[in-house]
Each structure stands twice: as structure tokens, then as C-alpha cells.
Design a protein around this motif. Sequence first.
Motif, PDB file in Angstrom:
ATOM      1  N   GLY A 147       8.011  13.371 -18.928  1.00 27.34           N
ATOM      2  CA  GLY A 147       7.778  11.740 -18.430  1.00 27.34           C
ATOM      3  C   GLY A 147       9.083  11.102 -18.009  1.00 27.34           C
ATOM      4  N   PRO A 148      10.150  11.523 -18.706  1.00 30.25           N
ATOM      5  CA  PRO A 148      11.563  10.822 -18.246  1.00 30.25           C
ATOM      6  C   PRO A 148      11.974  11.432 -16.737  1.00 30.25           C
ATOM      7  CG  PRO A 148      12.031  11.724 -20.560  1.00 30.25           C
ATOM      8  CD  PRO A 148      10.532  12.133 -19.791  1.00 30.25           C
ATOM      9  N   GLU A 149      11.475  12.356 -16.313  1.00 30.29           N
ATOM     10  CA  GLU A 149      11.810  12.812 -15.078  1.00 30.29           C
ATOM     11  C   GLU A 149      10.877  12.293 -13.999  1.00 30.29           C
ATOM     12  OE1 GLU A 149      11.957  17.208 -14.412  1.00 30.29           O
ATOM     13  OE2 GLU A 149      13.270  17.572 -16.258  1.00 30.29           O
ATOM     14  N   LEU A 150       9.601  12.260 -14.524  1.00 27.46           N
ATOM     15  CA  LEU A 150       8.724  11.191 -13.576  1.00 27.46           C
ATOM     16  C   LEU A 150       9.069   9.931 -13.313  1.00 27.46           C
ATOM     17  CD1 LEU A 150       6.187  10.991 -11.982  1.00 27.46           C
ATOM     18  CD2 LEU A 150       4.765  10.601 -14.299  1.00 27.46           C
ATOM     19  N   LEU A 151       9.705   9.121 -14.503  1.00 30.07           N
ATOM     20  CA  LEU A 151      10.300   8.044 -14.406  1.00 30.07           C
ATOM     21  C   LEU A 151      11.444   7.854 -13.391  1.00 30.07           C
ATOM     22  CD1 LEU A 151      10.169   4.907 -15.243  1.00 30.07           C
ATOM     23  CD2 LEU A 151      11.639   5.776 -17.298  1.00 30.07           C
ATOM     24  N   ASP A 152      12.275   8.881 -13.457  1.00 29.05           N
ATOM     25  CA  ASP A 152      13.291   8.811 -12.669  1.00 29.05           C
ATOM     26  C   ASP A 152      12.836   8.877 -11.189  1.00 29.05           C
ATOM     27  OD1 ASP A 152      15.476   8.692 -14.337  1.00 29.05           O
ATOM     28  OD2 ASP A 152      15.465  10.922 -14.604  1.00 29.05           O
ATOM     29  N   SER A 153      11.683   9.692 -11.128  1.00 25.18           N
ATOM     30  CA  SER A 153      11.221  10.105  -9.732  1.00 25.18           C
ATOM     31  C   SER A 153      10.729   8.586  -9.104  1.00 25.18           C
ATOM     32  CB  SER A 153      10.042  11.002  -9.751  1.00 25.18           C
ATOM     33  OG  SER A 153       9.396  11.195  -8.334  1.00 25.18           O
ATOM     34  N   LEU A 154       9.897   7.621  -9.953  1.00 22.62           N
ATOM     35  CA  LEU A 154       9.321   6.556  -9.677  1.00 22.62           C
ATOM     36  C   LEU A 154      10.453   5.625  -9.160  1.00 22.62           C
ATOM     37  CD1 LEU A 154       6.651   5.860 -12.144  1.00 22.62           C
ATOM     38  CD2 LEU A 154       6.312   6.497  -9.803  1.00 22.62           C
ATOM     39  N   ILE A 155      11.599   5.433 -10.022  1.00 21.78           N
ATOM     40  CA  ILE A 155      12.797   4.826  -9.674  1.00 21.78           C
ATOM     41  C   ILE A 155      13.324   5.114  -8.238  1.00 21.78           C
ATOM     42  CG2 ILE A 155      15.066   4.093 -10.462  1.00 21.78           C
ATOM     43  CD1 ILE A 155      14.054   4.430 -13.491  1.00 21.78           C
ATOM     44  N   GLU A 156      13.422   6.400  -8.219  1.00 26.85           N
ATOM     45  CA  GLU A 156      14.100   6.777  -6.844  1.00 26.85           C
ATOM     46  C   GLU A 156      13.371   6.157  -5.598  1.00 26.85           C
ATOM     47  OE1 GLU A 156      14.384  10.918  -7.430  1.00 26.85           O
ATOM     48  OE2 GLU A 156      15.954  11.204  -8.980  1.00 26.85           O
ATOM     49  N   GLY A 157      12.169   6.291  -5.968  1.00 22.69           N
ATOM     50  CA  GLY A 157      11.233   6.125  -4.615  1.00 22.69           C
ATOM     51  C   GLY A 157      11.350   4.463  -4.484  1.00 22.69           C
ATOM     52  N   HIS A 158      11.381   3.732  -5.649  1.00 23.29           N
ATOM     53  CA  HIS A 158      11.430   2.286  -5.285  1.00 23.29           C
ATOM     54  C   HIS A 158      12.776   1.945  -4.641  1.00 23.29           C
ATOM     55  CE1 HIS A 158       9.713  -1.715  -6.191  1.00 23.29           C
ATOM     56  NE2 HIS A 158      11.049  -2.029  -6.006  1.00 23.29           N
ATOM     57  N   ILE A 159      13.816   2.675  -5.272  1.00 25.35           N
ATOM     58  CA  ILE A 159      15.203   2.449  -4.683  1.00 25.35           C
ATOM     59  C   ILE A 159      15.238   2.768  -3.284  1.00 25.35           C
ATOM     60  CG2 ILE A 159      17.563   3.302  -4.555  1.00 25.35           C
ATOM     61  CD1 ILE A 159      17.427   3.194  -7.785  1.00 25.35           C
ATOM     62  N   ASP A 160      14.485   3.909  -2.963  1.00 29.46           N
ATOM     63  CA  ASP A 160      14.310   3.963  -1.342  1.00 29.46           C
ATOM     64  C   ASP A 160      13.949   2.899  -0.682  1.00 29.46           C
ATOM     65  OD1 ASP A 160      15.623   6.446  -1.601  1.00 29.46           O
ATOM     66  OD2 ASP A 160      13.648   7.521  -1.608  1.00 29.46           O
ATOM     67  N   PHE A 161      12.911   2.332  -1.168  1.00 26.00           N
ATOM     68  CA  PHE A 161      12.298   1.156  -0.383  1.00 26.00           C
ATOM     69  C   PHE A 161      13.342   0.066  -0.320  1.00 26.00           C
ATOM     70  CE2 PHE A 161      10.460  -2.908  -2.264  1.00 26.00           C
ATOM     71  CZ  PHE A 161      10.010  -3.398  -0.971  1.00 26.00           C
ATOM     72  N   ALA A 162      13.874  -0.422  -1.610  1.00 27.71           N
ATOM     73  CA  ALA A 162      14.738  -1.362  -1.836  1.00 27.71           C
ATOM     74  C   ALA A 162      16.115  -1.363  -0.971  1.00 27.71           C
ATOM     75  CB  ALA A 162      15.286  -1.495  -3.491  1.00 27.71           C
ATOM     76  N   LEU A 163      16.544  -0.279  -0.786  1.00 28.14           N
ATOM     77  CA  LEU A 163      17.629   0.047   0.227  1.00 28.14           C
ATOM     78  C   LEU A 163      17.339   0.196   1.822  1.00 28.14           C
ATOM     79  CD1 LEU A 163      19.882   2.387  -1.930  1.00 28.14           C
ATOM     80  CD2 LEU A 163      20.149   0.235  -1.626  1.00 28.14           C
ATOM     81  N   ASP A 164      16.019   0.729   1.898  1.00 28.03           N
ATOM     82  CA  ASP A 164      15.875   0.897   3.445  1.00 28.03           C
ATOM     83  C   ASP A 164      14.832  -0.019   4.173  1.00 28.03           C
ATOM     84  OD1 ASP A 164      17.036   3.311   3.126  1.00 28.03           O
ATOM     85  OD2 ASP A 164      15.388   4.587   2.738  1.00 28.03           O
TER      86      ASP A 164
ATOM     87  N   GLY B   3       0.894  -1.027  -0.046  1.00 29.71           N
ATOM     88  CA  GLY B   3       0.117   0.106   0.013  1.00 29.71           C
ATOM     89  C   GLY B   3       0.846   1.376   0.017  1.00 29.71           C
ATOM     90  N   ARG B   4       1.796   1.149   0.690  1.00 30.76           N
ATOM     91  CA  ARG B   4       2.661   2.345   0.875  1.00 30.76           C
ATOM     92  C   ARG B   4       3.449   2.601  -0.276  1.00 30.76           C
ATOM     93  NH1 ARG B   4       3.942   0.181   5.678  1.00 30.76           N
ATOM     94  NH2 ARG B   4       6.144  -0.212   5.124  1.00 30.76           N
ATOM     95  N   LEU B   5       4.046   1.685  -1.187  1.00 32.92           N
ATOM     96  CA  LEU B   5       4.385   1.797  -2.611  1.00 32.92           C
ATOM     97  C   LEU B   5       3.864   2.435  -3.671  1.00 32.92           C
ATOM     98  CD1 LEU B   5       6.837  -1.394  -2.672  1.00 32.92           C
ATOM     99  CD2 LEU B   5       7.373   1.000  -3.042  1.00 32.92           C
ATOM    100  N   LEU B   6       2.263   1.849  -3.535  1.00 29.89           N
ATOM    101  CA  LEU B   6       1.470   2.489  -4.340  1.00 29.89           C
ATOM    102  C   LEU B   6       1.025   3.797  -4.012  1.00 29.89           C
ATOM    103  CD1 LEU B   6      -0.604   2.010  -6.741  1.00 29.89           C
ATOM    104  CD2 LEU B   6      -2.069   1.163  -4.878  1.00 29.89           C
ATOM    105  N   THR B   7       0.736   4.074  -2.774  1.00 30.84           N
ATOM    106  CA  THR B   7       0.604   5.505  -2.402  1.00 30.84           C
ATOM    107  C   THR B   7       1.767   6.498  -2.609  1.00 30.84           C
ATOM    108  OG1 THR B   7      -0.842   4.547  -0.619  1.00 30.84           O
ATOM    109  CG2 THR B   7       0.031   7.038  -0.537  1.00 30.84           C
ATOM    110  N   GLY B   8       2.723   5.986  -2.435  1.00 33.29           N
ATOM    111  CA  GLY B   8       3.812   6.807  -2.877  1.00 33.29           C
ATOM    112  C   GLY B   8       4.008   7.265  -4.257  1.00 33.29           C
TER     113      GLY B   8
END
Length: 204
Positions: free
Chosen positions: A84-101, A66-71
Motif C-alpha cells: 500500500g505505501p508504494e502504491l500511495l507513493d505512486s499516486l502522489i508521484e502522478g499527481h505531482i507530475d500534473f501539478a508541476l507540468d 478524466g486524465r487524472l482519474l484514468t492515470g
Amino acid sequence: MATRTDSPTRREQILKEAARLFAERGFHGVGVDEIGAAVGISGPGLYRHFPGKDAMLAELLVGISGRLLTGAKLRVAEADGMPGPELLDSLIEGHIDFALDDRPLITLHDRELDRLRDSDRKLVRQLQRQYVELWVEVVRTCYPGLAEPTARSAVHSVFGLLNSTPHLGRPGSLPGRGATAELLHRMARGAFAASAGGSAEGPA
């Protein structure tokens, strides 16, 4: 995106320690007393917060989906004309935060998802499908010629790449959070570009 700065609640502390212990030793290898000891309360005291370990597991796995989807939805909403490319970068950054933390939650999902009751497991899958489809839409905005099935396969492949963090070694053995995040980001962008037959630099 705003980050939370207040101290975690006792309930959040319990969930964090439960995730760590479940990931290290398996769901059935951890007792309620051990989880309680990790947060400084008695095992029976946990029942003021959760009815049992099953409820902790469900909240952990449903909660992170739920938190990943909401984020991701928040990042899209905040884009407001962002290319679009900047938004894709933003999504990648958000998932990387999850993957590392939240590496224990990745391990927990891989090992223990089938232990959830059917309704909770279906909810996790439903949230994950929505998360994937949000990414697919953004990826196809960046790469208009990319067929939907190919974009979906690329998204799943990138998730597999980013969610490999539990296998990268202990946190102290990595080259540093910033360097690891940058590497994962470059690899994710390269994977999307490769799926579209472009260069590793990604969309213009």
C-alpha cells in the motif's frame, strides 16, 4: 508508467496554448485570434477544431479530470501486489507530475470552472469525486485505523498542497523540478502520516 513520446497534434497544441493564455489573462481576456496566432493558424482556422472558446475550456477542464482519474486507475491496476505505501507513493508521484507540468490548468480550474455549462461542470465534479475516492481507499489501506471522513479530508488537504504550484513562483524561480517534486512528495506523505497521528515518514 509509459510516457507519450510522439509530437502533439494540432488540436493538443491549441488546447495547450489556450490553457496558458486563459490562465494568464482570464477566459474573457483572450480572443480566438490570439489563440490561433499562438499556434500559427488564423483565428477562424480554429473553428475546424473547436466550435468556440467555450468548447476549449470544457475540453481542458473535463479532460484533465478524466486524465487524472484514468492515470490513477492505471497505477492501481499496475500495482499487482505492490504494498500500500508504494502504491500511495505512486499516486502522489502522478499527481505531482500534473501539478508541476500542467500548472495553467490548476489556475484555470480555480478561476473558470463556473463558466462551464451545467452538464460539463457536473461531469468534472463526478470525475473528481471518483478520483478522491480512489485515493481514500489507498490511504486507508496504508493507515487501517484512519476513519473514512478523516482520510477524505486528508486527501483533499494533500490535493490543496500539491495544487499550490501556481503560487510557488515562475518555473525558473523554483529550485529545480526534481527538488520541487521531492519536497512536495515529502510534504504529502507527512500530511497523511499526521492525519493518522504517525511520524512524517509515513506507513511502514
